[in-house]
Design a protein around this motif. Structure first.
Motif, short mmCIF file in Angstrom:
data_model
loop_
_atom_site.label_atom_id
_atom_site.label_comp_id
_atom_site.label_asym_id
_atom_site.label_seq_id
_atom_site.Cartn_x
_atom_site.Cartn_y
_atom_site.Cartn_z
N ALA A 460 0.97 -1.40 0.02
CA ALA A 460 -0.04 0.07 0.09
C ALA A 460 0.87 1.18 -0.19
O ALA A 460 0.51 2.32 -0.66
CB ALA A 460 -1.02 -0.12 1.22
N ARG A 461 2.14 1.22 0.21
CA ARG A 461 2.91 2.38 0.57
C ARG A 461 3.26 3.02 -0.87
O ARG A 461 3.61 3.97 -1.04
CB ARG A 461 4.47 2.05 1.22
CG ARG A 461 4.33 1.71 2.45
CD ARG A 461 5.71 1.61 3.11
NE ARG A 461 6.37 0.37 2.58
CZ ARG A 461 7.70 0.43 2.28
NH1 ARG A 461 8.27 1.68 2.61
NH2 ARG A 461 8.14 -0.39 2.02
N ALA A 462 2.99 2.10 -2.07
CA ALA A 462 3.26 2.68 -3.35
C ALA A 462 2.41 3.79 -3.77
O ALA A 462 2.70 4.68 -4.65
CB ALA A 462 2.99 1.41 -4.36
N ALA A 463 1.02 3.81 -3.12
CA ALA A 463 0.02 4.67 -3.38
C ALA A 463 0.52 6.14 -2.86
O ALA A 463 0.04 7.17 -3.18
CB ALA A 463 -1.36 4.73 -2.79
N GLU A 464 1.41 6.27 -1.98
CA GLU A 464 1.87 7.30 -1.41
C GLU A 464 3.14 7.95 -2.05
O GLU A 464 3.55 9.15 -1.48
CB GLU A 464 2.43 7.40 0.23
CG GLU A 464 1.18 6.27 0.95
CD GLU A 464 1.44 6.09 2.33
OE1 GLU A 464 2.85 6.18 2.56
OE2 GLU A 464 0.75 5.45 2.79
N MET A 465 3.65 7.48 -3.15
CA MET A 465 4.94 8.01 -3.85
C MET A 465 4.40 9.11 -4.67
O MET A 465 3.42 9.03 -5.40
CB MET A 465 5.47 6.79 -4.44
CG MET A 465 6.26 5.96 -3.55
SD MET A 465 6.97 4.63 -4.24
CE MET A 465 8.28 5.51 -5.20
#
Length: 534
Positions: A460-465
């Protein structure tokens, strides 16, 4: 030299016709009653039970034609209607004969002998095991006429008109597979010609590969119609979309189900394989079948038998199979998702349909085809204004137009234009609007490969990049997965900048970069790429 060659005739004693039931005509005797056909030697094959008849014919022929040498050759047949026995004995006779083509001209008399013997003579002369022409004789047409004698030459080069008929028929079959579309793409035309040969001469499974929308379903229907025309099948075409066969009902849908299996009324099913008996089963999206269904399908293809669910006995269904797949089946075999033995069975005749972007020569012909199809559905004539047609063709043939949905996108675009055309005319403004609509749909549906790659690693961290970091990190991940070591990946990534540095520690530089995202080489290199979380 040709005038000195002897005419030699080989033939069977006619156990019925040569008895003289027709008082005016005995086929074997009539061979020497033609003034323009001299028989120098006549060799008669006879069964021991008819030795007396053979001797009688020999005497009659020598009385009518003293210059004809008549030789009797014993050839006993246990069953004159057994093809294997008759062909084998005639083949052995031919091998031991010792034909002399330089001095003798050979003929085979077809009128006498069983139908099986006539077929065997034909096969042996066509294959040149017996280097002869064929003769047919018949009774005289009227009183006082000579008996009929016809020479048949198997050299088809003498029959140009007949050969042209065969060629024309082959072209018609290929045109049928093209759907009447005058295609120009050489690779596609060669593919269709090959499919025509296979479909018309083989009952083995046919596997149609290709991207979605390349025309696998329509081609399967045309192959079925060709097989129907060539009398290779008599039954119907059963179309199965395997992507819809999910869960516990898939086996029952394909192979049928007995009521005893559920105990409920109305649950007995014949199954799609039984429905295709005598016809063609088209398994579209065969790559979506489960492994259990694949195993049972393989057995059914190879034996023609299978067990319906809940049945104690096998049932039979003989069908010809066409399978369609949009995904790489070899890759699915490697992942354990498709049986290699089933792929081997399906893949004897494997054809990959090219995408529309590789067939730009055929766009105008397909435009004409789609216009005609839309007119039939709408019941009204529709046409392009000249500038609208030119704009459409330039867009359709542009290398930048990739047609990801292939003919589904192409045909859908034409049908929308035809449906919305005022007074049956398609304008340039309509074409521009439709182009903008298609391009917007394609952009929205285009997969974000960078996001998928990073989401498979970071979740899910990919959506914050930020988009900038996403592009850069995706390039680093791909380089890491392609390189054998951290140092090798660093050298590939920093090849240009490292030349300007006095200290060249690419591995340390890459390690620090990965650390910014809480990633390390070992975990990154070991993890396969995954789909993003839903």
């Amino acid at each position: 030299m040709a005038n000195l060659m002897k005419n030699v005739v080989l033939g069977f004693v006619g156990t019925k016709l040569d008895l003289g039931q027709n008082r005016r005509w005995k086929p074997t005797v009539s061979l020497v009653q033609h003034p323009h056909f001299k028989v120098d030697r006549l060799e008669l094959l006879y069964d021991s039970d008819f030795h007396r008849l053979a001797r009688q014919l020999q005497t009659e022929i020598q009385a009518l034609s003293p210059g004809t040498e008549v030789l009797l050759r014993n050839l006993d047949l246990t069953n004159p209607w057994d093809f294997q026995e008759v062909y084998g004995k005639l083949f052995d006779f031919a091998r031991g004969y010792g034909f002399d083509d330089d001095r003798e001209r050979y003929h085979v008399h077809l009128t006498t002998g069983s139908h099986v013997a006539q077929i065997c003579w034909f096969l042996l002369t066509e294959s040149r095991h017996v280097p002869a022409r064929l003769i047919q004789t018949g009774p005289p047409g009227a009183e006082g006429d000579a008996p009929r004698l016809d020479l048949i030459d198997l050299d088809l080069s003498h029959y140009n008109a007949l050969q042209q008929r065969f060629d024309q028929l082959a072209r018609e079959y290929s045109d049928q597979l093209r759907g009447g579309i005058e295609t120009r793409n050489p690779a596609y035309n060669a593919l269709i010609d090959r499919i025509e040969l296979v479909a018309g001469n083989s009952d083995e499974p046919i596997l149609l590969m290709g991207e979605t929308g390349t025309g696998k379903t329509e081609l399967a229907e045309r192959i079925y119609n060709l097989k129907l025309d060539r009398r290779r099948v008599k039954g119907r075409l059963v179309h199965v979309n395997c992507a819809t066969l999910n869960g516990p009902h898939a086996l029952a849908a394909l192979f049928g189900q007995r009521r005893s299996f559920t105990g409920q009324a109305g649950t007995e099913r014949s199954g799609l394989l039984r429905e295709a008996d005598g016809g063609v089963l088209f398994l579209d999206e065969v790559d979506h079948l489960g492994l259990n269904e694949q195993a049972m399908l393989l057995h059914a293809i190879e034996t023609g038998r299978f067990y319906p669910l809940g049945a104690d006995h096998e049932v039979t269904a003989r069908f010809q199979l066409i399978a369609g797949a949009g995904r790489d089946l070899n890759a699915r075999v490697a992942l354990g998702q498709f049986r290699p033995d089933l792929l081997a069975r399906l893949g004897m005749w494997r054809f990959t349909l090219p995408p529309l972007r590789d067939r730009r020569e055929d766009i105008e012909a397909n435009l004409i085809h789609e216009l005609a199809r839309s007119e039939r559905k709408l019941g009204a004539q529709v046409g392009f204004n000249a500038d609208a047609r030119d704009r459409f063709l330039r867009f359709a043939a542009d290398p930048a137009t990739l047609w990801p949905g292939n003919f589904r996108d192409f045909g859908g675009m034409i049908r929308r234009l035809c449906t919305l055309a005022p007074r049956g005319r398609i304008t340039r403004v309509m074409v521009e609007d439709e182009i903008a609509r298609l391009q917007a749909d394609w952009r929205a549906a285009r997969p974000d490969d960078d996001f998928r790659l990073i989401a498979g690693v970071m979740g899910a961290r990919a959506a914050e990049m930020d988009p900038f970091d996403m592009v850069q990190l995706a390039a680093v991940i791909r380089a890491c997965r392609e390189a054998p070591s951290l140092s090798a990946a660093g050298r590939a990534l920093f090849a240009a900048s490292r030349a300007k540095k006095t200290s060249q520690n690419d591995a340390d530089r890459l390690r620090k970069y990965l650390g910014r995202f809480d990633l390390d080489w070992d975990a990154l290199a070991a993890r396969p790429e995954a789909a993003p979380p839903v």
